[in-house]
Design an enzyme around this catalytic site. Sequence first.
Site, mmCIF file in Angstrom:
data_model
loop_
_atom_site.group_PDB
_atom_site.id
_atom_site.type_symbol
_atom_site.label_atom_id
_atom_site.label_comp_id
_atom_site.label_asym_id
_atom_site.label_seq_id
_atom_site.Cartn_x
_atom_site.Cartn_y
_atom_site.Cartn_z
ATOM 1 N N CYS A 43 0.822 -1.215 0.000
ATOM 2 C CA CYS A 43 0.000 0.000 0.000
ATOM 3 C C CYS A 43 0.853 1.261 0.000
ATOM 4 C CB CYS A 43 -0.938 -0.003 1.198
ATOM 5 S SG CYS A 43 -1.950 1.490 1.299
ATOM 6 N N CYS A 48 -1.382 1.659 -3.111
ATOM 7 C CA CYS A 48 -2.441 2.676 -2.961
ATOM 8 C C CYS A 48 -1.921 4.098 -2.860
ATOM 9 C CB CYS A 48 -3.275 2.385 -1.713
ATOM 10 S SG CYS A 48 -3.482 0.656 -1.289
ATOM 11 N N LYS A 51 -0.010 5.390 -5.968
ATOM 12 C CA LYS A 51 -1.021 5.373 -7.040
ATOM 13 C C LYS A 51 -1.929 6.586 -6.951
ATOM 14 C CE LYS A 51 -4.714 3.716 -6.208
ATOM 15 N NZ LYS A 51 -5.278 2.406 -6.254
ATOM 16 N N TYR A 180 -8.842 -3.318 -11.249
ATOM 17 C CA TYR A 180 -8.499 -2.036 -10.630
ATOM 18 C C TYR A 180 -7.205 -1.450 -11.203
ATOM 19 C CZ TYR A 180 -11.298 -2.863 -6.276
ATOM 20 O OH TYR A 180 -12.264 -3.069 -5.332
ATOM 21 N N GLU A 184 -6.870 1.890 -13.479
ATOM 22 C CA GLU A 184 -6.330 3.083 -12.834
ATOM 23 C C GLU A 184 -5.073 3.579 -13.536
ATOM 24 O OE1 GLU A 184 -8.006 2.311 -8.289
ATOM 25 O OE2 GLU A 184 -6.015 1.583 -8.832
ATOM 26 N N HIS A 439 -27.691 20.524 -0.618
ATOM 27 C CA HIS A 439 -27.775 21.101 -1.961
ATOM 28 C C HIS A 439 -26.867 22.324 -2.079
ATOM 29 C CE1 HIS A 439 -29.692 22.049 -5.783
ATOM 30 N NE2 HIS A 439 -29.788 23.315 -5.374
ATOM 31 N N GLU A 444 -26.655 14.434 -3.246
ATOM 32 C CA GLU A 444 -28.064 14.583 -2.877
ATOM 33 C C GLU A 444 -28.962 13.664 -3.703
ATOM 34 O OE1 GLU A 444 -30.148 18.321 -4.180
ATOM 35 O OE2 GLU A 444 -28.118 18.867 -4.826
#
Length: 463
Positions: A43, A48, A51, A180, A184, A439, A444
């Site tokens: 990681c 991660c 990346k 993934y 990516e 909003h 939303e």
Amino acid sequence: MSAFDYDLFVIGGGSGGVRSGRLAAALGKKVAIAEEFRYGGTCVIRGCVPKKLYVYASQFAEHFEDAAGFGWTVGESRFDWAKLVAAKEQEIARLEGLYRKGLANAGAEILDTRAELAGPNTVKLLASGKTVTAERIVIAVGGHPSPHDALPGHELCITSNEAFDLPALPESILIAGGGYIAVEFANIFHGLGVKTTLIYRGKEILSRFDQDMRRGLHAAMEEKGIRILCEDIIQSVSADADGRRVATTMKHGEIVADQVMLALGRMPNTNGLGLEAAGVRTNELGAIIVDAFSRTSTPGIYALGDVTDRVQLTPVAIHEAMCFIETEYKNNPTSPDHDLIATAVFSQPEIGTVGITEEEAARKFQEIEVYRAEFRPMKATLSGRTEKTIMKLVVNAADRKVVGAHILGHDAGEMAQLLGISLKAGCTKDDFDRTMAVHPTAAEELVTMYQPSYRVRNGERVG
């Protein structure tokens, strides 16, 4: 006095290993942890974290273009690959230092060496040749990209490991894979100005994701200029003066690119680990077999994270480590909960998802309701981009429980984290409907889709 040198010996300095070692040491246990490369694991060092940094870097070209729609005039821009690599390296060195500091402050002994099992309670340290014993051993060595040895010319290709530190940015790249990592990196390289092609054997990228997310991302990537070749695979790779020459098996013939990256899955780091000497069983993929409490076939030896091939995500390894500590050192048997794990694909646009897909829900439940919204995000109204955001809730009609939430769009990963709490708590569509909207936000839409877009009954779409 203990008959062992250590109460706990951890093999592997990644997320799961460091967490288990640090927590055990903080409880007063005598702990040692060994790592042969760098602390932080996949990681932090080659996954991660770097990346995500590269994802940010690759987005600036679009940000500069979008600025004009909001009244900004941006001058000439240039990208320096070497500066990005150096900045990335500085950051992961900082994070590695924090991992080491946390272990040291807790009282764990930090060893910079490869460690292998020499028996049920015995570990050999290769740097010194010394053998030590431990009452409990945790194996948390993670995995590595599959080298795809059966592919002629695989040695001419790179994996995600090498992609972070290429000596120069290629002019063109062919990426093999549809998961993934492939998706990516295709977006990263394209955003940095590299002519990018993705080749995948399946009918559509991201095979385990909801169909709307897969199709929506595919369309968005092609709109940006990424070439996606589905239902085809690389047959061989050779090198000449023009770069890498790639032969495909199906309809796309020969492809020439400066680099070829293989993102064809990952394998557990169990080769040469001494598992046989300790009686630790593995499956056909080489992953360590564990029970519900991360116990291996050998008493006193445990395995966490990617090396077990349960769910290959960093937070999962950390969660498994915390469950190990609760079970073994706090007299609180705790089994890792792998249900309803929120996840994100840091593509461009992102995918954020938690729960099951529409296709899975249609097979599992007699009737489902699907709430779906597709719209142009507010930012795109002035930037002029044509990309769309897609949001989708999948509801079991029998009890109104939301069983799947899927988002394609900006900050989808952030939304998925919060949706994970809602689904984990068992929230119903009525709970979503009672929630007031914020909003103006894209999120939303998740609480204002009051009527189902359609239903699926006994596997057939109706209404």
